[in-house]
Design an enzyme around this catalytic site. Structure first.
Site, PDB file in Angstrom:
ATOM      1  CE1 TYR A 131      10.538   2.316  44.722  1.00  0.00           C
ATOM      2  CE2 TYR A 131       8.226   2.759  44.335  1.00  0.00           C
ATOM      3  CZ  TYR A 131       9.315   1.952  44.181  1.00  0.00           C
ATOM      4  OH  TYR A 131       9.179   0.766  43.503  1.00  0.00           O
ATOM      5  CE  LYS A 159      10.768   0.293  47.367  1.00  0.00           C
ATOM      6  NZ  LYS A 159       9.374   0.000  46.936  1.00  0.00           N
TER       7      LYS A 159
END
Lengths: 296, 296
Positions: A131, A159
């Protein structure tokens, strides 16, 4: 597994405690809409403000009410001991994946970030979504570092925090990443206003804040993009531009918390102290935007 | 109380535990040098990576070995419950002041930051130093907000993150702040390479990283400035410029941790995972800098 719409619900707080009934209601709403995965206890779910017990409890509730839809949760924490304990709790609760941003107090350097992911993934029995969230961690991944970490066996998705607004440049970057990533690693976009652009550039998944509260419109955009109809996906995104503007000004969390208040699905001031949902004139303006965009 | 040199020691970590003997040695060194206050468990003391019990224990050790020199500690934490519990522990341990930066996962806005300080200071029985640290919090105070928060009764000092390198502008800003702050609130500078500039601009206190390990040279600079000899303070700072360069490149924490290793006063890798002291060629370069500046 992490493809299409990954919807990130709020973790509503009331009087310094998790409002479990309100949280379950949000999950039920996502199940009814048929989202592809549920990102519980993410940034939108205020993971960093919750105790280990609260994170475990909310994770359990999400899995129990997800009716088989894959649940992923964030395991990020400042201290490694906490990351590993939270990951263990999540795995026992039955999550299908975990997500981690390089949370720290002192900004980390690239070598430290690699070591963090290498160490944590060695302890996992479920896959991990990497992330990139420079706004909260102060650390911005280079594509080289994304590729290096995504080669760790446990990594299943990355992400991204941004894609170029130039469609050609955006597609070139995603094509380049795709060529350098293992085939099993999906590429996701966050920052909801970039979803249509990200899908058009070749992303597989939208890690979506609005999807946690308004899954239907988010699914419509996602399904259009997945069918290759990027023009429709772009139009659906453009219709939400007044909302995206509020996201960029106030951050999506404060906007979605106020939207949940307007919908009546959470109590007042549902964010952890000292964070506050939009209030006063800002909230009234949001209400008007939600009406004009057909969301209420 | 918070005037002159406030020295911030490391909290040495060995095998994921606080090295108490090494910490006490650092405190004893500060007492012998005669620093004006000790900022234990600050950013340099890795406060954000320690458990509540560790913070309490290190605070107790600092007070026990400070021989009457005022000790302040950071009480910052992401969750309010933790802030208040850590503050209570610190007060029981006998600290003379606490320090707090607006730590958060989501960047706070000005209204939220004011509410945070207003709420926390209502619970304190000792004064608070407001700590502007945009590099770790993502939040940069305006002077207006500093003045507004410093009007809260508990606030005794503000720790600035930067002063202008232009002496005239620097002095104008500190004069302006001084005129708007209560007379009881001192103004401090952090970012060690700005210490001499800050004192010349009118700051009262240097919240010093290098002072936690090398108190003599830091006191020499401080006493020169306090005597109005800003030329000498500037010269002493200029002599340390090779070290300041390393601070700006690698951040002061990683540099000071490696310097403590070189001095032999801490074990290897004394920072909390995944943070790492300078190593390899960077560490060798630091060693050469410490020799050339007379620090070892």
């Amino acid at each position: 597994m992490l493809r299409g719409l990954s919807a990130f619900p709020l973790t509503p707080i009331t009087n310094n405690n998790v409002d479990e009934a309100a949280f379950v209601h949000l999950i039920t709403n996502l199940v009814a809409a048929g989202v592809d995965s549920i990102g519980a206890v993410g940034s939108t779910g205020s993971y960093a403000y919750l105790t280990r017990d609260e994170r475990r409890r909310v994770t359990e509730l999400a899995v129990q009410h997800a009716e088989g839809i894959p649940v992923l949760v964030s395991i990020g924490a400042i201290r490694l001991d906490d990351v590993l304990a939270i990951a263990e709790d999540a795995q026992r609760a039955g999550v299908k994946a975990v997500m981690m941003a390089p949370v720290s107090y002192q900004q980390l350097n690239a070598e430290e970030v690699y070591t963090l992911y290498d160490t944590v993934t060695r302890h996992l029995s479920v896959p991990l979504c990497l992330y990139d969230n420079p706004a909260t961690t102060g650390f911005a991944f280079t594509d080289d570092l994304l590729v290096e970490i995504a080669a760790l066996p446990a990594v299943c998705s990355i992400k991204l925090s941004a894609v170029s607004t130039d469609p050609t440049k955006g597609k070139e970057r995603i094509d380049d990443l795709r060529a350098r990533l293992p085939a099993s690693v999906t590429i996701g976009i966050s920052g909801d206003w970039q979803a249509a652009t990200g899908f058009a550039a070749g992303c597989d998944v939208w890690y979506s804040v609005i999807g946690g509260l308004f899954p239907e419109v988010s699914l419509a955009l996602t399904r259009a993009a997945q069918a290759g109809n990027h023009r429709l996906a772009g139009e659906l995104s453009d219709q939400l531009e007044p909302l995206w503007q509020l996201f960029r000004i106030h951050r999506s969390l404060r906007v979605m918390a106020a939207a949940a208040e307007i919908l009546g699905v959470v109590g007042p001031s549902c964010l952890p102290f000292p964070l506050r949902p939009l209030a006063g004139e800002d909230k009234e303006h949001l209400h008007a935007v939600l009406k004009s965009t057909g969301l209420v």
